[in-house]
Design an enzyme around this catalytic site. Sequence first.
Site, PDB file in Angstrom:
ATOM      1  CG  ASP A 123      -2.048   0.976   1.123  1.00  0.00           C
ATOM      2  OD1 ASP A 123      -2.386   1.376  -0.009  1.00  0.00           O
ATOM      3  OD2 ASP A 123      -2.606   1.357   2.179  1.00  0.00           O
ATOM      4  CD1 TRP A 173       7.300   6.620  -3.066  1.00  0.00           C
ATOM      5  CD2 TRP A 173       6.699   6.872  -5.227  1.00  0.00           C
ATOM      6  NE1 TRP A 173       8.453   6.629  -3.832  1.00  0.00           N
ATOM      7  CE2 TRP A 173       8.113   6.779  -5.157  1.00  0.00           C
ATOM      8  CE3 TRP A 173       6.111   7.030  -6.482  1.00  0.00           C
ATOM      9  CZ2 TRP A 173       8.938   6.834  -6.288  1.00  0.00           C
ATOM     10  CZ3 TRP A 173       6.922   7.089  -7.602  1.00  0.00           C
ATOM     11  CH2 TRP A 173       8.316   6.998  -7.498  1.00  0.00           C
ATOM     12  CB  SER A 189      -8.849  -4.903  -2.966  1.00  0.00           C
ATOM     13  OG  SER A 189      -9.475  -3.643  -3.108  1.00  0.00           O
ATOM     14  N   GLY A 233      -0.157   5.486  -4.386  1.00  0.00           N
ATOM     15  CA  GLY A 233      -0.787   6.756  -4.759  1.00  0.00           C
ATOM     16  C   GLY A 233      -0.142   7.913  -4.009  1.00  0.00           C
ATOM     17  CG  ASN A 292      -8.183  -1.538  -4.965  1.00  0.00           C
ATOM     18  OD1 ASN A 292      -7.223  -2.300  -4.875  1.00  0.00           O
ATOM     19  ND2 ASN A 292      -8.418  -0.612  -4.036  1.00  0.00           N
TER      20      ASN A 292
END
Length: 242
Positions: free
Chosen positions: A19, A24, A64, A22, A67
């Site tokens: 996780d 980052w 997932s 985004g 998602n």
Amino acid sequence: MSRKSELPNVPKHVAIIMDGNGRWAKLRQLPAIAGHKAGAEVARKITECASQMGIQYLTLYTFSSENWLREKSWIDDFMGLLRLYLRNELKSLMANNVRIQVIGDRTLFAKDIQELIKDTEEKTKNNTAITVILALSYGSRDEIVRAFRRLAQKVKVGDIDPDSIKDKDIAMSLDTAHLPDPDLLIRTSGEQRISNFLLWQMAYTEFVFMPILWPDFTIKDFESAINEYQQRNRRYGLYATA
Ligand code: IPE
Ligand code: IPE
Ligand code: MG
């Protein structure tokens, strides 16, 4: 180079919630997809390291079932990257002797992605260095629902008696049938939750949460998570000894 001998009590199965891609990208004012690309590179490096350590199974939470609720442009970009990865990765998977298996509801993917998944599983099925399980369109509750349906169907046709159902029958109806339960779960990004990942399978898994965004995750971080696991005392409900 082998890292195997230095490490006693190596976990057989490590699961990772990768996780923070985004965040980052956002920190660097880059589009989210740049974070996922960097994340895919890290997944490749960690797979190699896990294989050298003698870890037999590595499950990577990649996409997932929840998602799918993200915006269409994000999903389109992500699917583009998945396609690219499945197309280009085969050569290095074969060279590194990596077996790929996929868990999750693959029927929700575009037909060509379903074909690529099938092809990758088929071509890598005899590889023996490590098994990498990609959780794609995976949600634990969704997996349990599909397992219930399978079992209910067997009861309906008289193949099994409801009173004879044991936990093993449920485990064997999940996507992870034939896989050992994870010994260690690592979640990066600082969130301390399991987000619908392997709920049944993680009954006795050790958890390590790390405040590092996945694209920044290094081999050193992975080794420190394994080291933390090696200090843990697993009891499975028995009383503690000194
Ligand atoms: C994790 O990255 C990978 C997924 C596909 C979900 P995210 O996209 O969730 O990144 P953050 O958590 O928003 O930073
Ligand atoms: C979990 O991350 C799923 C993957 C890493 C593929 P999410 O970013 O989707 O989870 P939440 O929304 O923070 O719980
Ligand atoms: Mg996230």
